[in-house]
Structure formats: C-alpha cells, structure tokens
Design a protein around this motif. Structure first.
Motif, mmCIF file in Angstrom:
data_model
loop_
_atom_site.group_PDB
_atom_site.id
_atom_site.type_symbol
_atom_site.label_atom_id
_atom_site.label_comp_id
_atom_site.label_asym_id
_atom_site.label_seq_id
_atom_site.Cartn_x
_atom_site.Cartn_y
_atom_site.Cartn_z
ATOM 1 N N LEU A 240 4.974 11.755 5.957
ATOM 2 C CA LEU A 240 4.920 12.812 4.940
ATOM 3 C C LEU A 240 4.008 12.421 3.792
ATOM 4 O O LEU A 240 3.316 13.260 3.210
ATOM 5 C CB LEU A 240 6.328 13.114 4.409
ATOM 6 C CG LEU A 240 7.245 13.886 5.351
ATOM 7 C CD1 LEU A 240 8.658 13.945 4.782
ATOM 8 C CD2 LEU A 240 6.726 15.304 5.584
ATOM 9 N N ILE B 289 -5.154 -6.781 -4.007
ATOM 10 C CA ILE B 289 -3.959 -6.299 -4.717
ATOM 11 C C ILE B 289 -3.383 -7.418 -5.583
ATOM 12 O O ILE B 289 -2.899 -7.185 -6.690
ATOM 13 C CB ILE B 289 -2.894 -5.769 -3.729
ATOM 14 C CG1 ILE B 289 -3.479 -4.646 -2.871
ATOM 15 C CG2 ILE B 289 -1.659 -5.278 -4.478
ATOM 16 C CD1 ILE B 289 -2.547 -4.128 -1.791
ATOM 17 N N ARG C 283 17.807 -0.762 -4.664
ATOM 18 C CA ARG C 283 17.926 -0.552 -6.112
ATOM 19 C C ARG C 283 17.250 -1.705 -6.838
ATOM 20 O O ARG C 283 17.654 -2.857 -6.660
ATOM 21 C CB ARG C 283 19.396 -0.462 -6.528
ATOM 22 C CG ARG C 283 19.532 -0.274 -8.016
ATOM 23 C CD ARG C 283 20.951 -0.057 -8.455
ATOM 24 N NE ARG C 283 20.977 0.027 -9.904
ATOM 25 C CZ ARG C 283 21.817 0.767 -10.583
ATOM 26 N NH1 ARG C 283 22.716 1.477 -9.960
ATOM 27 N NH2 ARG C 283 21.777 0.808 -11.891
ATOM 28 N N GLN D 18 13.578 7.045 9.691
ATOM 29 C CA GLN D 18 13.455 7.623 8.357
ATOM 30 C C GLN D 18 12.245 7.021 7.629
ATOM 31 O O GLN D 18 11.523 7.716 6.904
ATOM 32 C CB GLN D 18 14.743 7.390 7.559
ATOM 33 C CG GLN D 18 15.913 8.302 7.945
ATOM 34 C CD GLN D 18 16.514 8.022 9.320
ATOM 35 O OE1 GLN D 18 16.216 7.016 9.953
ATOM 36 N NE2 GLN D 18 17.350 8.925 9.796
ATOM 37 N N SER E 27 21.799 11.761 7.912
ATOM 38 C CA SER E 27 20.609 11.643 7.064
ATOM 39 C C SER E 27 19.411 12.322 7.711
ATOM 40 O O SER E 27 18.553 12.884 7.028
ATOM 41 C CB SER E 27 20.295 10.179 6.770
ATOM 42 O OG SER E 27 19.935 9.494 7.957
ATOM 43 N N GLY F 77 17.328 2.706 8.311
ATOM 44 C CA GLY F 77 16.830 3.731 9.238
ATOM 45 C C GLY F 77 15.342 3.583 9.520
ATOM 46 O O GLY F 77 14.512 3.894 8.656
ATOM 47 N N ARG G 140 21.698 11.689 13.211
ATOM 48 C CA ARG G 140 22.499 11.177 12.100
ATOM 49 C C ARG G 140 22.470 12.180 10.956
ATOM 50 O O ARG G 140 21.535 12.966 10.831
ATOM 51 C CB ARG G 140 21.916 9.858 11.589
ATOM 52 C CG ARG G 140 22.066 8.713 12.532
ATOM 53 C CD ARG G 140 21.162 7.559 12.134
ATOM 54 N NE ARG G 140 21.266 7.187 10.719
ATOM 55 C CZ ARG G 140 20.574 6.197 10.164
ATOM 56 N NH1 ARG G 140 19.731 5.489 10.888
ATOM 57 N NH2 ARG G 140 20.700 5.909 8.882
ATOM 58 N N ILE H 45 0.859 -1.189 0.000
ATOM 59 C CA ILE H 45 0.000 0.000 0.000
ATOM 60 C C ILE H 45 0.896 1.239 0.000
ATOM 61 O O ILE H 45 1.839 1.334 0.778
ATOM 62 C CB ILE H 45 -0.956 -0.043 1.209
ATOM 63 C CG1 ILE H 45 -1.899 -1.241 1.055
ATOM 64 C CG2 ILE H 45 -1.746 1.257 1.325
ATOM 65 C CD1 ILE H 45 -2.751 -1.530 2.275
#
Lengths: 277, 231
Positions: free
Chosen positions: A97, B12, A247, A90, B101, A87, B99, A73
């Motif tokens: 956000l 899905i 990646r 993060q 980041s 992280g 950190r 999702i």
C-alpha cells in the motif's frame, strides 16, 4: 445471460477448468508449467503477452539489480511496523500500500516517467536519432519543473543501482533499445541542467517500455519485482515482533502539539455549572 | 564472511536524521492528552466519541450543534451493506477463514477507497462549500425522488437535534448533503471526511462479516457477479 448483462464481467485473466486452468489464453498445466518462469508469468498476467526467456530474464535482472532492502527505507519500515505484532502478510500488504505514494513509491514514479518518455517520443517523432533535438526537447520539458520523474535519489547524489542495471542491459544487448536510449540521452540533459542522475525506477521503467508494457502496466510489474525486498522484511519483522516497534519508548517521542488545556465543560463542572453539552 | 565486529555504513548512516519521532495530536505516556485535553479526566467525562473525532481532526472542540450535526451525518453514513465492495470483501475474507486483523484490514482499505472515491466525486462541492458563489455544482443536485426524500429525512433528523443548515434547503442529493453537513461540522479537509466515514462504517462492516461463519464457502454465491472468460 446476454453480453450486456450488468451481472457479467468479462475477464481475459483466467478461468478454472476441471483438469487444467486457463491463464491468459494458455493452459497452465499443458502450456506453461515447466516452460514459463515466474517473471514471465507476471509479464503474461499483466499484459497478456508471453515474454521470451531473454525478456523474462531481463525482469529478473531488474529485480536483482535494484534490491535495496534496508529496513530503514520508508515503505520497508512500514512493513516492519505492520508486521511487528507477528503478521507477515500484514507487513507485506502494508508495504504494498505504501508503494502508492508520490514521493517514494514505485507506482506514481514509474507512471510519470513512462508518460514523460512517451511525450518526448511523441514530440520528437522522426527526430529521435538527433541528439540535439532530443536535448532541446528534454530541456523544453524540464522547464521550471521541480520534480523530474525518474531522476534523483534521497540521501545521496547518484543511485548506485543504476550502473549494475546498465551492465545487465548491455549483457543482454538491450542498451540501445529506443526507450532506454532516450532515457540515457535525457539523463545527460538532466544531469547538465539540474545536477541529478537517473534513478533505478526511471531506468527500469524505460526497460519495461522497451519490453512492450504500457505506462499503466509498469507500476504493477515493478511492484512485483520489489516483492523480495518487502517479503524479506515482513518475514523477519513478524518473526522478531520487536516490542520497540510495537511501541517506541516514551522518551523517543516528542510531543509538539497543543499545550495542556482544560475543556469548557470541565471548567463549567468545576464551577458547578454541570458538564453536559 | 561478515564478522561481528564489522561496521556497516551507508548513506542513511551518514545522513543527519532526527533522533526522536514528533507527535502532533496525542501525548506519549500513560496519561494521554488529545490536542491538549486530558483524555481520561476531561474528554471521557464531558464529551462523546463524535466530539473526540472532531477534536482530533480539527484541533478544536466543536460547538455542540456541530457535534450533533456530525453525529446525524455519521448515522446516515454508518451502514455498510454487503452489496457494497467493502463489506462484500470483508465477508469473503471471513468465509476464507481470515484472521480478524485481516478482515478488518481488508474492510478498512476498501472502505477508505470507497470514501476517497466519494470525496473525489464531490471535489467541486467541497470547493463550493469553502467559499464558492452561486448555486451548488450541478453534479451535486438530486436527480431522483429517492434522493430528495433521503435529504428530507436528513433535515428532519437534524431538526430533531436542533440543527438547521441552510445549505440543505437547496436540492442537494443524498451524498453531497451528507458531505455538506460534515463540512459545516468542521471537517473541511477531504482526508478528514474520508477518515470519519471509514470510522463510521467499520463497525457495521465488521458485524456483517462476522455474521458469516468461517469456511462457509458453499454458502457464498460464486457467480455474483459472473466472470466470463474471453481469450
């Protein structure tokens, strides 16, 4: 410093004391510790009112009933991507956000739903108990609108989280409260007119309106209630740190941009015209 | 108890979904092309970073004067003083021992919010630049000598690079003038303008944050500004 001093900001949230801390008019250690729940503390933090145990329990019910934490999702996928280098925070921050978006996120959807219900209530005034008037007002509002806040879900016809949430509402005797009842009536109209059912954010918004939260407070509350889904994904994502998310394999990306070309300066350099621009 | 052989299905799984992710700007693989141009053999040899920014955003290489104009505007926009929320937030994160980041992320998000607010404030100006008639919007006009002097310096910096923009002959204030330069450099979309502002400011912000040492909690002014609690 005077009250008008630009270097002074008033806050009703909190103040750090010596032996205890103030939070929204209460002493944390003396008044809240051992008495308030996490959901109750969130409600208190957002609008300054202390929720009853039943009201706080209702928020818990929302959080549980709407849990849909599949990492595919979209906002949760963002969490997986942002946490893919290890992280956790993060990953949490990125998903939060991503809630600030008008297609999938909770923030704008809850605000739009709350505003719509408010406009409907305003237009109905004393006629909110008249099903015909409600239906007409809802039809008028729908008009030619393509997007109906609080209704519809991607990939499926019905939002499977809505019935459990209704069951929780009924168990707490909150299923006939004004905004929830209005949302139910409007839902009948939307289903007839557009063939789509209510979604869980719409129903949760109506519940929060009945709990006394203002339209612009509900997004914060619902995002808090969504954090178990986000944290679970960010936590696992950071632990796994999967290379495939860091990646994607080249053969899983299809480039559809401009075809290969040579810049004017490179062409000029090839002709011995110098490359500086 | 779930068994290893169990197949999990849901909407899905049953929906049609592409099997590959589309890329529109950069080719995948070890030899990247940006908007069709070879990065390592062409752009890196013949173009500067601002030109690459403009290429990435607009899809086309800018005219040389556009790149020079954008470079001047981004120089003007690059400072991210600690007085402003983005660098201030990054400094606080640094002091907390965040950190790198996290410092960059906090700074970038706040910079993006700042840039978005700037562009939103100047929506009317952007509409006017895109083809509006008559004088520029009143809200975009300079109201102080300080602003006018800054625009004079902007015109001089552009002139030093052989760029003259008639729009700057008006009485625009500093920020609208800078947005106008970016617009004429080819950045017409609000999101593109926001992106280059963030990119321009991030290095200064990072340097400002890293100038503090982690754990310098007592060197940070806790009451700037002062939060006064009211019940």
């Amino acid at each position: 410093m005077s009250r008008e001093d630009p270097l002074v900001i008033t806050t009703r949230v909190a103040h750090a004391g010596h032996m205890d801390h103030w939070f929204r008019g209460y002493m944390v250690g003396k008044d809240l510790a051992g008495r308030a729940t996490l959901a109750g503390l969130m409600g208190l933090g957002i609008n300054g009112r202390r929720l009853t145990d039943d009201e706080a329990g209702m928020l818990d019910d929302i959080a549980v009933a709407w849990t849909s934490a599949d990492p595919r999702i979209w906002p949760l996928k963002v969490s997986r991507l942002a946490s893919s280098f290890g992280g956790t925070i993060q990953g949490i921050a990125a998903a939060l956000l991503c809630m600030d978006c008008h297609v999938v996120g909770i923030w704008e959807s809850s605000l739009a739903t709350a505003r719509w219900l408010g406009e409907l209530r305003e237009s109905l005034r004393d006629c909110a108990g008249d099903p015909e008037r409600v239906a007409q007002a809802a039809r008028d509002h729908l008009g030619n609108r393509r997007f109906i806040p609080g209704f519809g879900v991607p990939y499926r016809v019905e939002d499977e989280r809505v019935p459990p949430m209704w069951r929780c509402l009924a168990n707490r005797g909150r299923d006939r409260l004004p905004n929830v009842h209005l949302f139910e009536q409007v839902g009948d109209v939307v289903r007839r007119e557009r063939g789509i059912g209510p979604n869980v954010t719409g129903l949760a918004t109506a519940i929060c309106l009945d709990l006394g939260f203002a339209p612009d407070e509900i997004g914060s509350l619902l995002i808090y209630l969504a954090t178990p889904m986000i944290i679970a994904n960010a936590h696992e994502g950071a632990r796994q740190a999967p290379a495939v998310l860091q990646r994607l394999p080249d053969d899983r990306v299809r480039y559809i941009g401009p075809a290969p070309r040579v810049s004017p300066r490179a062409r000029g350099a090839d002709r011995g015209e110098g490359g500086a621009g | 108890m779930p068994s290893a052989a169990r197949t999990w299905t849901g909407p899905i799984d049953e929906a049609r979904s592409p099997e590959v992710l589309d890329g529109h700007v950069v080719t995948p693989g070890p030899r990247p092309r940006l908007q069709g141009y070879d990065v390592e053999e062409d752009l890196a040899v013949h173009y500067g970073l601002v030109e690459t920014f403009l290429l990435a955003m607009t899809g086309e290489l800018p005219e040389p004067w556009q790149a020079r104009a954008a470079e001047v505007a981004l120089e003007f926009l690059a400072p991210a003083p600690v007085a402003e929320a983005p660098a201030h937030a990054a400094v606080v994160a640094r002091i907390c021992g965040a950190r790198s980041s996290a410092i960059l992320g906090i700074g970038a998000v706040t910079l993006a919010e700042q840039a978005h607010a700037l562009v939103e404030e100047n929506r009317d100006l952007l509409a006017w630049l895109a083809g509006g008639e008559g004088p520029p919007p009143a809200a975009s006009l300079a109201s102080t000598d300080e602003e006018r002097e800054s625009v004079v310096r902007l015109r001089a910096a552009l002139a030093a690079r052989d760029v003259e923009l008639p729009v700057l002959a008006g009485d625009l204030s500093r920020d609208p003038a800078l947005l106008a330069v970016l617009f004429h450099a080819g950045l017409c979309e609000p999101e593109h303008i926001e992106a280059v502002i963030v990119a321009a400011r991030l290095p200064c912000l990072t340097a400002e944050a890293l100038a503090w040492r982690p754990r310098a909690l007592k060197e940070y002014p806790m009451n700037l500004p002062c939060f006064r609690y009211e019940e």
